[in-house]
Design a protein around this motif. Structure first.
Motif, PDB file in Angstrom:
ATOM      1  N   ILE A  28       0.835  -1.191   0.000  1.00  0.00           N
ATOM      2  CA  ILE A  28       0.000   0.000   0.000  1.00  0.00           C
ATOM      3  C   ILE A  28       0.878   1.253   0.000  1.00  0.00           C
ATOM      4  N   GLU A  29       1.896   1.253   0.876  1.00  0.00           N
ATOM      5  CA  GLU A  29       2.752   2.442   0.942  1.00  0.00           C
ATOM      6  C   GLU A  29       3.572   2.617  -0.338  1.00  0.00           C
ATOM      7  N   LEU A  66       2.744   1.818  -3.261  1.00  0.00           N
ATOM      8  CA  LEU A  66       1.866   2.318  -4.318  1.00  0.00           C
ATOM      9  C   LEU A  66       1.589   3.808  -4.158  1.00  0.00           C
ATOM     10  N   THR A  67       1.554   4.263  -2.896  1.00  0.00           N
ATOM     11  CA  THR A  67       1.261   5.695  -2.706  1.00  0.00           C
ATOM     12  C   THR A  67       2.406   6.583  -3.205  1.00  0.00           C
ATOM     13  N   LEU A  68       3.555   5.970  -3.499  1.00  0.00           N
ATOM     14  CA  LEU A  68       4.646   6.766  -4.084  1.00  0.00           C
ATOM     15  C   LEU A  68       4.288   7.232  -5.491  1.00  0.00           C
ATOM     16  N   ALA A  69       3.389   6.502  -6.112  1.00  0.00           N
ATOM     17  CA  ALA A  69       3.002   6.782  -7.501  1.00  0.00           C
ATOM     18  C   ALA A  69       4.259   6.996  -8.360  1.00  0.00           C
ATOM     19  N   ILE A  98      -2.761  -6.535  -0.861  1.00  0.00           N
ATOM     20  CA  ILE A  98      -3.294  -5.273  -0.316  1.00  0.00           C
ATOM     21  C   ILE A  98      -4.353  -5.572   0.749  1.00  0.00           C
ATOM     22  N   GLU A 101      -2.819  -6.697   3.842  1.00  0.00           N
ATOM     23  CA  GLU A 101      -2.115  -5.630   4.536  1.00  0.00           C
ATOM     24  C   GLU A 101      -3.076  -4.703   5.293  1.00  0.00           C
ATOM     25  N   THR A 127      -5.666   6.554   1.644  1.00  0.00           N
ATOM     26  CA  THR A 127      -4.622   6.182   0.693  1.00  0.00           C
ATOM     27  C   THR A 127      -4.855   6.853  -0.649  1.00  0.00           C
ATOM     28  N   LEU A 141      -3.993  10.509  -0.688  1.00  0.00           N
ATOM     29  CA  LEU A 141      -2.557  10.707  -0.829  1.00  0.00           C
ATOM     30  C   LEU A 141      -2.147  10.666  -2.305  1.00  0.00           C
ATOM     31  N   LEU A 142      -2.750   9.727  -3.019  1.00  0.00           N
ATOM     32  CA  LEU A 142      -2.408   9.540  -4.426  1.00  0.00           C
ATOM     33  C   LEU A 142      -2.935  10.670  -5.307  1.00  0.00           C
ATOM     34  N   ARG A 189      -1.283  14.949  -5.404  1.00  0.00           N
ATOM     35  CA  ARG A 189      -0.224  15.621  -6.177  1.00  0.00           C
ATOM     36  C   ARG A 189      -0.459  15.532  -7.698  1.00  0.00           C
ATOM     37  N   PHE A 219      -0.497   8.086 -13.986  1.00  0.00           N
ATOM     38  CA  PHE A 219      -0.050   6.868 -13.317  1.00  0.00           C
ATOM     39  C   PHE A 219      -0.763   6.670 -11.977  1.00  0.00           C
ATOM     40  N   ALA A 220      -0.850   7.761 -11.217  1.00  0.00           N
ATOM     41  CA  ALA A 220      -1.507   7.674  -9.903  1.00  0.00           C
ATOM     42  C   ALA A 220      -2.975   7.267 -10.068  1.00  0.00           C
ATOM     43  N   ILE A 227      -3.398   3.629 -10.224  1.00  0.00           N
ATOM     44  CA  ILE A 227      -3.251   2.964  -8.936  1.00  0.00           C
ATOM     45  C   ILE A 227      -4.496   3.178  -8.075  1.00  0.00           C
ATOM     46  N   PHE A 258      -7.038   0.443  -5.893  1.00  0.00           N
ATOM     47  CA  PHE A 258      -7.560   0.554  -4.533  1.00  0.00           C
ATOM     48  C   PHE A 258      -9.093   0.553  -4.524  1.00  0.00           C
TER      49      PHE A 258
END
Lengths: 83, 580
Positions: free
Chosen positions: A43-44, A46-49, B82, B85, B112, B115-116, B119, B125-126, B129, B133
Motif C-alpha cells: 500500500i505504501e 503504491l502511494t509513491l506513484a 493489499i 495488509e 490512501t 494521498l495519491l 499531487r 499513473f496515480a 493505482i 484501490f
C-alpha cells in the motif's frame, strides 16, 4: 536508482518488491521527493506513484542491510523481471 | 440484539443475512459498534477478508487457465496482498474507535487514495493505482454489505433485501428466487413491495424508519412478516425460538398448499367459486397453476413498460400475452390495459402532477396516448386467438369512457380484419371498479361492460380519501369500514341484477379474513396473489352460503372497521387457527 519499466511501480512490481523486502530482517525504506515508505508495504509503495523515470533511494537498517539493498536494487534494475 | 417494529405486509417468518439494496451508494451505517460486539465485528471483518481472498484467488485461477502465458494474474495477487495488509489497521480501528468494518475499510482506503490524488499526475499513473484501490474497496464492501458473488458465480446465497423503498423497476430487476424476505423504510400494506412479497409468499415488513442505517449487510436478521417485527443480530435463545417458528410456518404453508391443490374450489354446500390469480409477469403463470388457479383474473401489463427503455412493440407484447394464454391452457386470462399515472415513474410516459391519484392515469392516460393504447389493443386482440382472453380497462369513472374505449377496440378490430389477422371476435371487455363514481353507478356501466372487476386497493383509497402508502395516515386505510362494505355489496348486487359477472382482484379478495364476508355479499370470483390461493380456498371450502350470508349481515350491522375486523378475525380463526 531509477524506475525503468515503462509501466512504473504499479501493483505487480510493488508486490514483488514488498515480497522481497519481507525476506530480510532489516527495515528497508524507499524515499521519493521527501516521502519515506516501508518497502514491505504494498500500500505504501503504491502511494509513491512512482511512474517510469522516477528516482528512488533505498535505505536499509539492520543485520542484513547490505544484502537487502543489493537485492532490491537488482530487482528494480532488472525492471522487476516483468518486461 | 435489536428489535424494530414495522407494518406486517406479507406473513411468514424467515431468518437470514441482510442485503442492503442501495449499497451502490456505499452508505456507511452510522452505528458505532457496541463494546460487547467488537470482537464479533472483528470476526465478521476477518471472514469478509477470507471470502474476498478466496474470490480473488478464483479469478487468479481462471486467468491462469485462460491465459497461461500472461502475467495479469499477478495484479490480482497484488490485490490479495493489499487486502491482507489492510487487516491490522482495520482491526485496530474497530477495536480502538469502535468503527464498523465497513467504515474502517472505507476510511483507510480513502486516506490512501487521497494521498495519491493530492499531487500532480501528468502521466495518469496515480489514477491507475487509484483504480486498484477502488477495486479492492468495492470487493470488501460488497462482501461486508452482504452482496456476495453476485452475477459472477451465480452461487450467491439467499438473503433478506433491505431498501428505503423498492420501485417497481427495482423489483423487476431482482432475482426473486434469491430473496428470503423484504424490509423497507417506506410503504404500507398495498405498496408495490407488499404486493410483490405476498404474490411470492415472501415474508415482508415495511415502514421501519431508518432501517437501512440500523442494519449492515451481512447481519443476521429475523423477519416476522406476520407480526411486523424485525430482529437484528438476535441472541442465541431468540434465534432458537424463531428457527422453530420458521419451520412450523413453512410446514403449515406447504401442508395447506398440498392439501388444497387437488380440492375443487367450492363452498361446503357445493357452490362453485372461481379462484383466479393476479400476476405481474408472464413467468408467474406457471406458479399460479401450481397453486391451483382456475385462471388469471388480473394480468397487469405495466411490467412491459418498466423494463424497456424503449416502449414495447406490438410483437413483444403479443408474445408475452400469448405465452400466458398458452400457459393457462384454455383457462380465462384477464388482461388489464396499461394502468399508470404520475405516481409511477414509468419510462417518462406520465409527467409530474400535483395530485397524481386524481390525475391523468389509467384509461384517461390511454386516451391521451392513443399510440400506446392502439398498439396494446392490437397485441391483446391478436393474442386472443390463442386462448380465452378477456380485456379490462382501468380507472373507469364514466359510461362515456367505456363507450369510447370500446369504439377504439372496434376500430382496431376492423383494422386487424382488413389485415387478415386472426383474433377472438367475442373477447369479453370489462371494466375495473375502483373509482367511487363507477362503484356507485355500477349498474349504469353494466349496460356497456361485459364484466366488472373490483379493484379494492384504489377503491378503498378513494372512498376513505387516504393515500395508501402514506404511513402517517395508514390506520385510516380501512377495507373493513362500513362505507366500503356497503359499496362492495352494492356493486356485487348491481352485477347480479344485470347478469354481469363480478370479480374482485384487490388485496381484499386475497385476505382470508374477508373471504366469507365477500361470499355472503354474493361474490363468486376471487382473483388473488397466487400464494394466497390455498388459504382462501380453505376458508371458502369450510363455509356454506347460508353461513357466509349470516356473517355478511352481522358485519354490516357493525359501526366501525375495528369491530368488523375483530368480528371477522374471530370467525376466520375457527377455520384457520394457524393464521393468527
Amino acid at each position: 536508482m531509477t524506475i525503468q519499466n515503462a509501466h512504473g511501480l504499479h501493483v505487480r512490481p510493488a508486490t514483488k518488491l514488498a515480497d522481497l523486502a519481507g525476506k530480510f530482517k532489516s527495515n528497508v525504506t524507499i524515499h521519493k521527493d521527501g516521502q519515506d515508505v516501508s518497502a514491505r508495504s504494498i500500500i505504501e509503495l503504491l502511494t509513491l506513484a512512482a511512474a517510469h523515470g522516477t528516482e528512488l533511494r533505498i535505505r536499509a537498517e539492520g543485520p542484513d542491510a547490505t544484502e537487502a539493498v543489493d537485492a532490491i536494487a537488482k530487482l528494480v534494475n532488472s525492471r522487476f523481471g516483468l518486461e | 440484539m435489536q428489535i424494530l417494529k414495522g407494518t406486517p405486509v406479507s406473513p411468514g417468518i424467515v431468518i437470514g443475512e441482510a442485503f442492503l439494496l442501495d449499497f451502490e451508494e456505499f452508505r456507511m451505517p452510522r452505528r458505532a459498534v457496541e463494546p460487547e460486539a467488537i470482537e464479533a465485528e472483528v470476526q465478521r471483518f476477518e471472514n469478509a477478508v477470507d471470502r474476498v481472498v478466496a474470490e480473488i484467488s478464483e479469478d487468479v485461477k481462471r486467468l491462469e487457465e485462460s491465459m497461461p502465458d500472461g502475467d495479469l494474474h499477478l495484479i490480482f495477487n497484488g490485490h490479495i496482498a493489499i487486502v491482507r495488509e489492510l487487516v491490522p489497521t482495520v482491526v485496530d480501528s474497530i477495536r480502538k474507535y469502535r468503527f464498523t468494518p465497513e467504515h474502517a475499510v472505507s476510511k483507510k482506503i480513502r486516506q490512501t487514495i487521497k494521498l495519491l490524488t493530492s499531487r500532480d499526475d501528468p502521466s495518469g499513473f496515480a489514477a491507475r493505482i487509484v483504480a486498484d484501490f477502488t477495486d479492492v474497496e468495492k470487493r470488501l464492501l460488497r462482501v461486508l454489505f452482504g452482496r456476495r458473488g453476485d452475477s459472477k458465480s451465480g452461487a450467491a446465497g439467499k438473503s433478506i433485501v433491505f431498501a428505503r423503498d423498492l420501485t417497481p423497476s427495482q423489483t423487476m430487476a431482482l432475482d426473486r428466487t434469491k430473496i428470503l424476505g423484504f424490509v423497507t423504510e417506506f410503504g404500507g400494506k398495498t405498496s408495490h413491495t407488499a404486493i410483490l412479497a405476498r404474490a411470492h409468499g415472501i415474508p415482508a415488513v415495511v415502514g421501519i424508519a431508518d432501517v437501512t442505517r440500523e442494519v449492515s449487510g451481512g447481519d443476521t436478521v429475523i423477519v416476522d412478516g406476520t407480526k411486523g417485527i424485525l430482529i437484528v443480530e438476535p441472541d442465541g435463545e431468540t434465534l432458537k425460538k424463531y428457527r422453530a417458528l420458521e419451520k412450523s410456518f413453512i410446514s403449515f404453508e406447504k401442508r395447506t398448499a398440498e392439501e388444497m391443490r387437488a380440492q375443487p374450489s367450492e363452498t361446503r354446500d357445493g357452490i362453485a367459486v372461481a379462484l383466479l390469480a393476479n400476476i405481474e409477469l408472464p413467468e408467474e403463470a406457471k406458479g399460479a397453476r401450481e397453486f391451483g388457479a382456475g385462471g388469471i383474473g388480473l394480468f397487469r401489463t405495466e411490467f412491459l413498460y418498466f423494463d424497456a427503455r424503449n416502449l414495447p412493440t406490438e410483437k413483444e407484447q403479443f408474445e408475452k400475452y400469448r405465452s400466458v394464454l398458452q400457459a393457462m391452457d384454455g383457462r380465462p386470462v384477464t388482461i388489464r390495459a396499461l394502468d399508470i399515472g404520475a405516481d409511477k415513474d414509468v419510462a417518462g410516459i406520465a409527467s409530474p402532477e400535483r395530485n397524481p391519484f386524481l390525475g391523468l392515469r389509467g384509461i384517461r392516460l390511454l386516451f391521451e396516448r392513443m399510440d400506446l393504447f392502439r398498439t396494446q389493443l392490437r397485441a391483446v386482440l391478436r393474442a386472443s386467438a390463442f386462448g380465452k382472453a378477456r380485456l379490462m380497462f382501468p380507472m373507469i369513472s364514466t359510461l362515456e369512457e367505456v363507450k369510447q374505449a370500446k369504439a377504439i377496440v372496434a376500430d382496431v378490430r376492423e383494422e386487424l380484419d382488413a389485415e387478415g389477422a386472426s383474433f377472438d371476435p367475442e373477447m369479453p371487455i370489462g371494466v375495473m371498479i375502483e373509482v367511487p363514481s363507477a362503484a356507485i353507478a355500477a349498474d349504469i356501466l353494466c349496460s356497456e361492460a361485459d364484466f366488472l372487476s373490483i379493484g379494492t386497493n384504489d377503491l378503498v383509497q378513494y372512498v376513505m380519501a387516504v393515500d395508501r402508502v402514506n404511513e402517517k395516515i395508514a390506520p385510516l386505510y380501512q377495507p373493513g369500514h362500513p362505507a366500503v362494505l356497503r359499496l362492495l355489496r352494492s356493486v356485487i348486487d348491481a352485477g347480479a341484477r344485470a347478469e354481469r359477472p363480478v370479480a374482485m382482484c384487490g388485496e381484499m379478495s386475497g385476505d382470508p379474513l374477508f373471504t366469507a364476508l365477500l361470499l355472503g355479499f354474493g361474490l363468486r370470483s376471487f382473483s388473488v396473489v397466487p400464494s394466497a390461493i390455498p388459504e382462501v380456498k380453505k376458508v371458502l371450502r369450510s363455509v356454506t352460503i347460508a353461513e357466509a350470508k349470516q356473517i355478511a349481515q352481522d358485519a354490516l350491522a357493525l359501526p366501525d372497521a375495528h369491530q368488523v375486523v375483530e368480528y371477522l378475525t374471530e370467525k376466520t380463526k375457527r377455520i384457520i387457527p394457524e393464521l393468527f
